[in-house]
Scaffold this active site. Structure first.
Site, PDB file in Angstrom:
ATOM      1  N   HIS A  54       0.839  -1.195   0.000  1.00 21.33           N
ATOM      2  CA  HIS A  54       0.000   0.000   0.000  1.00 21.33           C
ATOM      3  C   HIS A  54       0.882   1.256   0.000  1.00 21.33           C
ATOM      4  O   HIS A  54       1.742   1.424   0.860  1.00 21.33           O
ATOM      5  CB  HIS A  54      -0.912  -0.012   1.228  1.00 21.33           C
ATOM      6  CG  HIS A  54      -1.935   1.065   1.191  1.00 21.33           C
ATOM      7  ND1 HIS A  54      -3.150   0.896   0.570  1.00 21.33           N
ATOM      8  CD2 HIS A  54      -1.914   2.327   1.662  1.00 21.33           C
ATOM      9  CE1 HIS A  54      -3.833   2.018   0.674  1.00 21.33           C
ATOM     10  NE2 HIS A  54      -3.111   2.899   1.325  1.00 21.33           N
ATOM     11  N   ALA A  55       0.671   2.132  -0.977  1.00 20.45           N
ATOM     12  CA  ALA A  55       1.561   3.280  -1.167  1.00 20.45           C
ATOM     13  C   ALA A  55       1.518   4.231   0.029  1.00 20.45           C
ATOM     14  O   ALA A  55       0.451   4.518   0.564  1.00 20.45           O
ATOM     15  CB  ALA A  55       1.169   4.033  -2.427  1.00 20.45           C
ATOM     16  N   HIS A 106       0.986  11.822  -6.373  1.00 16.59           N
ATOM     17  CA  HIS A 106       0.272  12.028  -5.109  1.00 16.59           C
ATOM     18  C   HIS A 106       1.212  11.858  -3.903  1.00 16.59           C
ATOM     19  O   HIS A 106       1.272  12.719  -3.021  1.00 16.59           O
ATOM     20  CB  HIS A 106      -0.900  11.049  -5.003  1.00 16.59           C
ATOM     21  CG  HIS A 106      -1.552  11.049  -3.660  1.00 16.59           C
ATOM     22  ND1 HIS A 106      -2.622  11.866  -3.357  1.00 16.59           N
ATOM     23  CD2 HIS A 106      -1.264  10.365  -2.524  1.00 16.59           C
ATOM     24  CE1 HIS A 106      -2.956  11.676  -2.086  1.00 16.59           C
ATOM     25  NE2 HIS A 106      -2.156  10.769  -1.555  1.00 16.59           N
ATOM     26  N   GLU A 107       1.943  10.752  -3.862  1.00 18.12           N
ATOM     27  CA  GLU A 107       2.815  10.488  -2.708  1.00 18.12           C
ATOM     28  C   GLU A 107       3.910  11.547  -2.581  1.00 18.12           C
ATOM     29  O   GLU A 107       4.261  11.972  -1.483  1.00 18.12           O
ATOM     30  CB  GLU A 107       3.436   9.088  -2.805  1.00 18.12           C
ATOM     31  CG  GLU A 107       2.435   7.935  -2.746  1.00 18.12           C
ATOM     32  CD  GLU A 107       1.566   7.949  -1.493  1.00 18.12           C
ATOM     33  OE1 GLU A 107       1.983   8.510  -0.459  1.00 18.12           O
ATOM     34  OE2 GLU A 107       0.449   7.404  -1.555  1.00 18.12           O
ATOM     35  N   HIS A 119       3.027  14.508  -0.531  1.00 16.41           N
ATOM     36  CA  HIS A 119       3.258  14.385   0.912  1.00 16.41           C
ATOM     37  C   HIS A 119       4.711  14.717   1.245  1.00 16.41           C
ATOM     38  O   HIS A 119       5.003  15.471   2.165  1.00 16.41           O
ATOM     39  CB  HIS A 119       2.971  12.960   1.384  1.00 16.41           C
ATOM     40  CG  HIS A 119       1.528  12.576   1.373  1.00 16.41           C
ATOM     41  ND1 HIS A 119       0.560  13.306   2.015  1.00 16.41           N
ATOM     42  CD2 HIS A 119       0.880  11.517   0.810  1.00 16.41           C
ATOM     43  CE1 HIS A 119      -0.621  12.707   1.863  1.00 16.41           C
ATOM     44  NE2 HIS A 119      -0.456  11.630   1.132  1.00 16.41           N
ATOM     45  N   GLU A 131      -3.638  15.286   2.141  1.00 20.16           N
ATOM     46  CA  GLU A 131      -4.064  14.446   1.021  1.00 20.16           C
ATOM     47  C   GLU A 131      -4.336  15.283  -0.219  1.00 20.16           C
ATOM     48  O   GLU A 131      -4.152  14.830  -1.342  1.00 20.16           O
ATOM     49  CB  GLU A 131      -5.326  13.658   1.396  1.00 20.16           C
ATOM     50  CG  GLU A 131      -5.142  12.654   2.519  1.00 20.16           C
ATOM     51  CD  GLU A 131      -4.077  11.608   2.221  1.00 20.16           C
ATOM     52  OE1 GLU A 131      -3.889  11.256   1.045  1.00 20.16           O
ATOM     53  OE2 GLU A 131      -3.409  11.162   3.175  1.00 20.16           O
ATOM     54  N   HIS A 139     -12.476   1.837   7.818  1.00 18.68           N
ATOM     55  CA  HIS A 139     -12.225   2.977   8.700  1.00 18.68           C
ATOM     56  C   HIS A 139     -13.114   3.009   9.941  1.00 18.68           C
ATOM     57  O   HIS A 139     -12.839   3.751  10.871  1.00 18.68           O
ATOM     58  CB  HIS A 139     -12.366   4.292   7.925  1.00 18.68           C
ATOM     59  CG  HIS A 139     -11.398   4.379   6.777  1.00 18.68           C
ATOM     60  ND1 HIS A 139     -11.537   3.620   5.637  1.00 18.68           N
ATOM     61  CD2 HIS A 139     -10.278   5.111   6.604  1.00 18.68           C
ATOM     62  CE1 HIS A 139     -10.545   3.898   4.806  1.00 18.68           C
ATOM     63  NE2 HIS A 139      -9.765   4.789   5.354  1.00 18.68           N
ATOM     64  N   TYR A 147     -10.993  13.093   4.096  1.00 16.68           N
ATOM     65  CA  TYR A 147     -11.025  12.670   2.693  1.00 16.68           C
ATOM     66  C   TYR A 147     -12.041  13.486   1.901  1.00 16.68           C
ATOM     67  O   TYR A 147     -11.837  13.801   0.735  1.00 16.68           O
ATOM     68  CB  TYR A 147     -11.310  11.170   2.589  1.00 16.68           C
ATOM     69  CG  TYR A 147     -10.281  10.338   3.325  1.00 16.68           C
ATOM     70  CD1 TYR A 147      -8.963  10.284   2.869  1.00 16.68           C
ATOM     71  CD2 TYR A 147     -10.601   9.657   4.483  1.00 16.68           C
ATOM     72  CE1 TYR A 147      -7.998   9.548   3.542  1.00 16.68           C
ATOM     73  CE2 TYR A 147      -9.651   8.905   5.165  1.00 16.68           C
ATOM     74  CZ  TYR A 147      -8.357   8.863   4.700  1.00 16.68           C
ATOM     75  OH  TYR A 147      -7.411   8.136   5.376  1.00 16.68           O
TER      76      TYR A 147
END
Ligand SMILES: [Zn+2]
Length: 603
Positions: free
Chosen positions: A342-343, A372-373, A376, A400, A502, A512
């Site tokens: 999982h990234a 995306h990563e 961060h 995010e 979740h 989110y």
């Protein structure tokens, strides 16, 4: 995903050793000393525990599991102790803005607080762990055979037989969710007592207190944002329902009313992109190029994909990633050991030791995930001069949203600029509907789900929704906001919320929803800064240093200022605004209204 939130937001459940009563004798100097000591302790701990977690995630063995669990328990103990200590200064006047803010962050570093009474923390811990592990081990069935969580999730996206979809949907919710109901009710009771001891009315109010406004105002703010974007969701719902009706017939999907939840390509109907091919309009549904094929044709490998992602950020004037990033990241799945694929993005030393952990495949999805990563990582490095408790996003939706905002910029024009797409092959404007519809199936479809997850929990934590109404209230929210219904009647003893990670995992979800809204607001702001004249969704600000400068102003603030200050630094606005998303999807909205003009939309 970003890993850093976990650093202070550990789910917790150890005994609270001190009284929560505010000390009338406490002084600002004592508060300052307390905070300074807490930051020192947390910073030192975060590096060690970060290393342990990194090794565990990239080399799973019994030993690394044990080390990670040990650091988890120590982190939990520390967070509870510091939250309780911070609460002692609640009534103290005359504190500086920074000091008060840091004390608040210490109190909110707990997702599930346990009360002081003997045994409560242990019980909460046991229940939380049991719920998580039940979810992890959960199985549904397909054609009567057991199927695990990740496989059933994938199958919901590819299977098109409505009987099989119904079987998977029902078995998953029955097997995984229903057994959790009693445990969840108990968890709510215990954690609420803990939240009260920290000065919050309940756990939901505690979660809502992290947004620089009163908890009730935040709930209204979520509703306001939803109202802005709902017309777009309504049109998408109407169009997709009609196509599913055509495809499956009236017995499976009636032409009017809600959509059957298992037909949307996702176990929770939270993203619908998996059924794009079922609803793609003839002719305009083809987006005109295939990014995976382009990557393959140009012989991209995982490293080249990451270098390309980095290139977007450096084109904005942000610094290149450090050499250690390239040495220490996990880019591909190792052949000889178990890892978590999982990234995620990491910042081990809170300064420069940035890493991503992925199992990159050469395809379009992972190309987007890389952008995306890295968002961060660039955020983490930008705020690395801040004190420890401000090493975070402006609120939890920002972290995010940054990566998603950059990922939105992977437009056909950008692909031309980096030499992936031939300029002559840029799809003409008539292909835009396909591009936008494909995106909306994920990003617009997600909105009501992103909203209702915590709406349901807020009601549960406040006591408004009693345990015997858990399921009916869940159904009611799913119908009201998403316009969907279960494929079978759900008994009141069911507990479908438990079948979404979740909820048993106790991860707040409003972030989110906020990220979905903010990424478009950031994107529109960037388009305005480059004076983009074309349709918003075609804007590329690749290579624009002025945008990079302004972005950096927001990023470097970290959590040191309120989020409206951070938002203003980049967008000029102090208000979150769903209208940017509407503007982005405007051509699609027009097209959908045309398609739906003879239909009775709504449910
Ligand atoms: Zn992320």
């Amino acid at each position: 995903m970003s890993n850093l939130i976990l650093r202070i937001a550990l789910a917790l459940a150890l005994p609270l050793s001190q009284s929560a009563l505010a000390q009338s004798s406490a002084t600002p100097a004592q508060a300052a000393t307390f905070v300074a000591q807490a930051e020192k302790e947390l910073a030192a701990f975060s590096i060690l525990s970060g290393r342990a977690n990194w090794i565990n995630s990239t080399y799973i063995t019994d030993d690394t599991d044990a080390l990670a669990a040990e650091f988890g328990a120590r982190g939990t103990e520390m967070s509870v102790r510091l939250a309780k200590g911070a609460a002692k200064f609640d009534d103290l006047k005359g504190l500086s803005f920074d000091l008060r803010r840091k004390l608040d962050f210490l109190k909110q570093g707990i997702v599930l607080p346990a009360p002081e009474k003997p045994g409560a923390a242990e019980e909460l811990n046991v229940i939380a762990t049991r719920l998580q592990s039940q979810y992890g081990k959960g199985k549904g069935t397909l054609e009567g055979k057991p199927i695990n969580g990740s496989d059933i999730e994938a199958a919901m996206g590819t299977v098109r037989d409505p009987a099989k979809l119904k079987e998977m949907w029902t078995s998953w919710n029955d097997n995984v969710g229903a057994p959790m109901r009693g445990d969840y009710a108990r968890l709510v009771t215990i954690a609420n007592e803990g939240a009260k001891e920290l000065g919050y009315s309940d756990v939901g109010a505690m979660w809502r207190s992290g947004y620089d406004m009163p908890a009730d105002d935040f709930a209204r703010e979520m509703d306001r944002l939803w109202t802005q974007v709902k017309p777009l969701y309504d049109q998408l719902h109407c169009y997709v329902r009609a196509r599913l009706h055509e495809h499956y017939g009236a017995r499976v999907q009636p032409a009017t009313g809600p959509i059957r939840a298992d037909l949307l390509g996702n176990m929770w109907a939270q993203e619908w992109g998996n059924i794009y091919e079922l609803v793609a309009p003839k002719g305009v549904g083809d987006v005109g190029y295939n990014l995976t094929a382009l990557l393959e044709a140009k012989s991209y490998d995982p490293i080249k994909m990451v270098k390309t992602g980095e290139g977007f950020y450096t084109s904005l004037g942000l610094p290149a990633l450090p050499a250690s990033f390239w040495e220490r990241s996990q880019f591909t799945k190792p052949r000889d050991r178990e890892v978590i694929c999982h990234a995620s993005a990491w910042d081990i030393d809170n300064k420069e030791d940035l890493r991503i952990k992925m199992c990159i495949k050469v395809n379009a999805d992972d190309f987007v995930v890389i952008h995306h990563e890295l968002g961060h990582n660039y955020y983490q490095r930008a705020y690395n001069q801040q004190p420890y408790l401000f090493l975070n996003g402006a609120h939890d939706g920002f972290h995010e949203a940054i990566g998603d905002f950059i990922a939105l910029s992977i437009t056909p024009e950008y692909l031309v600029q980096i030499g992936l797409l031939d300029a002559a092959k840029v799809p003409s404007a008539d292909k835009d509907i396909g591009l936008l519809l494909r995106q909306a199936m994920d990003k617009v479809a997600f909105l009501p789900f992103g909203l209702l997850m915590d709406k349901w929990r807020w009601g549960v934590f406040s006591g408004e929704t009693k345990p015997d109404k858990y399921q009916t209230e869940w159904n009611a929210l799913r119908l009201r906001y998403q316009g969907i219904v279960p494929p079978v009647e759900r008994p009141a003893t069911a507990f479908d919320p438990g079948a979404k990670y979740h909820i048993p995992g106790n991860t707040p979800y409003a972030r989110y929803f906020l990220a979905s809204i903010l990424q478009f607001q950031f994107y529109k702001a960037a388009a305005e800064q480059v004076e983009w004249k074309g349709p918003l969704h075609r804007c590329s600000f690749y290579g624009n240093k002025a945008v990079g400068d302004r972005l950096n102003k927001m990023l470097t603030m970290g959590a040191s200022r309120t989020w409206p200050d951070a938002l203003e630094a980049f967008t000029g606005s102090r208000t979150m605004d769903g209208s940017a998303m509407i503007a982005y999807f405007q051509p699609l909205m027009k097209w959908l209204e045309e398609q739906n003009k003879d239909k009775k939309c709504g449910w």
